[in-house]
Design a protein around this motif. Structure first.
Motif, PDB file in Angstrom:
ATOM      1  N   THR A  91      35.440  28.767  34.420  1.00 56.69           N
ATOM      2  CA  THR A  91      34.515  28.907  35.550  1.00 56.69           C
ATOM      3  C   THR A  91      34.476  27.610  36.348  1.00 56.69           C
ATOM      4  O   THR A  91      34.363  26.526  35.777  1.00 56.69           O
ATOM      5  CB  THR A  91      33.098  29.258  35.061  1.00 56.69           C
ATOM      6  OG1 THR A  91      33.161  30.466  34.302  1.00 56.69           O
ATOM      7  CG2 THR A  91      32.143  29.444  36.229  1.00 56.69           C
ATOM      8  N   ASP A 136      39.989  36.627  39.736  1.00 59.27           N
ATOM      9  CA  ASP A 136      38.614  36.375  39.298  1.00 59.27           C
ATOM     10  C   ASP A 136      38.041  37.556  38.514  1.00 59.27           C
ATOM     11  O   ASP A 136      38.403  38.705  38.711  1.00 59.27           O
ATOM     12  CB  ASP A 136      37.713  36.030  40.491  1.00 59.27           C
ATOM     13  CG  ASP A 136      37.136  37.244  41.188  1.00 59.27           C
ATOM     14  OD1 ASP A 136      35.939  37.233  41.466  1.00 59.27           O
ATOM     15  OD2 ASP A 136      37.885  38.192  41.466  1.00 59.27           O
ATOM     16  N   SER A 139      32.477  36.408  40.731  1.00 63.39           N
ATOM     17  CA  SER A 139      32.232  35.299  41.654  1.00 63.39           C
ATOM     18  C   SER A 139      30.910  35.523  42.363  1.00 63.39           C
ATOM     19  O   SER A 139      30.471  36.667  42.528  1.00 63.39           O
ATOM     20  CB  SER A 139      33.344  35.200  42.708  1.00 63.39           C
ATOM     21  OG  SER A 139      34.580  34.926  42.113  1.00 63.39           O
ATOM     22  N   SER A 166      30.804  29.865  43.053  1.00 63.80           N
ATOM     23  CA  SER A 166      31.135  29.753  41.633  1.00 63.80           C
ATOM     24  C   SER A 166      31.940  30.974  41.247  1.00 63.80           C
ATOM     25  O   SER A 166      31.599  32.104  41.626  1.00 63.80           O
ATOM     26  CB  SER A 166      29.874  29.660  40.768  1.00 63.80           C
ATOM     27  OG  SER A 166      29.272  28.391  40.891  1.00 63.80           O
ATOM     28  N   THR A 167      33.024  30.766  40.504  1.00 62.62           N
ATOM     29  CA  THR A 167      33.905  31.876  40.162  1.00 62.62           C
ATOM     30  C   THR A 167      34.445  31.712  38.755  1.00 62.62           C
ATOM     31  O   THR A 167      34.778  30.601  38.326  1.00 62.62           O
ATOM     32  CB  THR A 167      35.070  31.984  41.179  1.00 62.62           C
ATOM     33  OG1 THR A 167      35.911  33.077  40.824  1.00 62.62           O
ATOM     34  CG2 THR A 167      35.882  30.708  41.240  1.00 62.62           C
ATOM     35  N   SER A 168      34.498  32.824  38.014  1.00 63.24           N
ATOM     36  CA  SER A 168      35.129  32.856  36.695  1.00 63.24           C
ATOM     37  C   SER A 168      36.510  33.468  36.864  1.00 63.24           C
ATOM     38  O   SER A 168      36.635  34.611  37.336  1.00 63.24           O
ATOM     39  CB  SER A 168      34.303  33.696  35.712  1.00 63.24           C
ATOM     40  OG  SER A 168      33.058  33.087  35.477  1.00 63.24           O
TER      41      SER A 168
END
Length: 199
Positions: A91, A136, A139, A166-168
């Protein structure tokens, strides 16, 4: 140290005191801000924005039917929040800025240094690139205290569109050498109609 400097710069970009249209050719000097020698009145700014958006079709990209549009991109990683070997993801919190030119939004084509800094919801009224993270899982756009988006419009129609995200992201890790392994994780940015941008 470099990340801290980038963050300070981006915080300056969204300083509410800078949300004005610069004009060296008109209006009166500003007494309390040496960085902004001349400012148009709010009513003039409103009239400029309304004129620019009159008849504007945000479904069509600039130069539609003509040459391809160049979109430049800048990504500043603010933090690595988590790395998960179990979930095979990581992340990030990052600042994503995109730059392009839209001739339909020129308000002073002879002076590109004239700038309007506008809130992020202005982006809903103009064409913006349909950039997305192809790898992703989840997000989100930060929204405290407002949505962390900004549009900066230059006199010649150049646009800077920035946001904090924010992004995983998926990262297929090879753990054969764990815990002394080295992993290569990517940020895969793509566009719905165009080829992917390598990062």
């Amino acid at each position: 140290m470099a990340v801290v400097l980038h963050l300070c710069f981006l915080l300056i970009l969204i300083d509410p005191a800078k949300r004005t249209l610069l004009s060296s050719a008109s209006s009166s000097p500003v007494d309390d801000d040496d960085d902004l020698p001349y400012v148009m009145s709010p009513s003039n700014m409103t009239a400029v924005i309304e004129t620019l958006l009159e008849g504007y079709d945000n479904r069509l990209r600039p130069n539609f039917g003509g040459e391809a549009l160049a979109v430049e991109m800048e990504m500043v990683i603010a933090s690595f929040d988590t790395i998960s070997e179990v979930n095979m993801d990581y992340t990030l919190t990052l600042y994503l800025n995109q730059y392009w030119k839209d001739g339909r939004l020129q308000f002073d084509k002879n002076n590109a240094s004239n700038i309007m800094t506008l809130p992020g919801d202005f982006a809903e009224k103009i064409w913006v690139p349909d950039t997305f993270f192809a790898n992703d899982k989840h997000s989100f756009l930060h929204d405290v205290t407002e949505k962390n988006k900004m549009v900066r419009l230059y006199g010649d129609g150049s646009i800077e569109y920035g946001m904090r995200v924010s992004t995983s992201l998926v990262c297929q890790m090879d753990l054969h050498n764990y815990p002394i392994d080295v992993q290569n994780c990517t940020v895969d940015l793509k566009n719905c109609l165009l080829l992917p941008w390598p990062v």
